[in-house]
Write an enzyme that holds these catalytic residues in place. Sequence first.
Site, short mmCIF file in Angstrom:
data_model
loop_
_atom_site.label_atom_id
_atom_site.label_comp_id
_atom_site.label_asym_id
_atom_site.label_seq_id
_atom_site.Cartn_x
_atom_site.Cartn_y
_atom_site.Cartn_z
N ARG A 232 0.85 -1.19 0.00
CA ARG A 232 0.00 0.00 0.00
C ARG A 232 0.88 1.24 0.00
O ARG A 232 1.91 1.29 0.68
CB ARG A 232 -0.92 0.03 1.23
N GLU A 261 -3.74 7.90 -5.97
CA GLU A 261 -3.77 7.19 -7.24
C GLU A 261 -5.00 7.59 -8.05
O GLU A 261 -6.12 7.54 -7.50
CB GLU A 261 -3.79 5.67 -7.00
N HIS A 280 -0.54 0.52 -10.12
CA HIS A 280 -1.30 -0.40 -9.26
C HIS A 280 -1.78 -1.59 -10.09
O HIS A 280 -2.96 -1.98 -10.05
CB HIS A 280 -2.49 0.31 -8.59
#
Length: 320
Positions: A232, A261, A280
Amino acid sequence: MERVVASDDPMIDVDRLRAELDADVVVAETGDEDSLRDAAAGAAGLVVDVNTPVTAAVFNALDDLKIVARAGVGIDNIDVSAAADNGVTVTNVPEYCTNEVATHTVTLLLDCIRTLTAYDRDIRDGGWGWERTRPVHRVRGQTLGLVSFGPIARRVRDQLRGFDLDVIAYDPYVDAEEMAEADVEKVTLEALYERADYVSLHAPLTEETEAMVDADAFAAMREQAILVNTGRGGLIDEAALRTALDDGTIGAAGLDVLIEEPPTADHPLVGLDNCIVTPHAAWYSEEARDDLNAAVAANVMAGLAGETPPNRIDPETDWL
């Protein structure tokens, strides 16, 4: 017919949910509390992405809600305690992408070690030469430090067995004997920072782990250490990482996750020669996406029926 609201996110296969659930499945913008409360009013189920903040205020406002199904592994965006207080079940999909994330972790690490992206950028700019990136060191005999020793970290360890690395790990919830069975030495976090040439982050984001990799951590790391994060973004103090990369405190970083993000155009970690950023995407393969949506549908189906879903999150879990 009960209503299920799904985040507008391409990893969620809404057509599949509609086909498998006896429910009215609708797609909505769920990126903030207000839009989520409005979209989910009267809904019995939520299927949410990583950017959906399912807070105590949301749970308190949604009286009809039975289940929140996270389409992914991490649940740091969901207030699990508040869910329990409101009688709402929370689920995730814990191992649909274990192999993918491990492979992505290893790929980022090897890219940083061998400076492949830096070589490619240099050639695109007209350069050509092995000496035109930062120094490259032999992998054999180096030490890999795993922060958390869950399924993904264990798979990383397995995938790197042929590289003759020493492997150490920090995880307060896994005992030394269990790590030793995987040929991994259990150490304190301080010792890991001091000894590891490569640091790979796999911890969940909690109050305990938020910004755990800060300026003090970088100061404790070995010179030219490589940091990889497929966990994370919030595990890292990003300003401190930028400083450490700029002044050479550590050598490089490979990041699949950021605090914000997608990042802004002026994000401090995007565009650096010694930092690789991917979107991601560590979870992604076509097979993993299929497994994810099958598990989400099964979780929601059980939750709507008043049954215990296959991947229910226990609100009493130690690390929450």
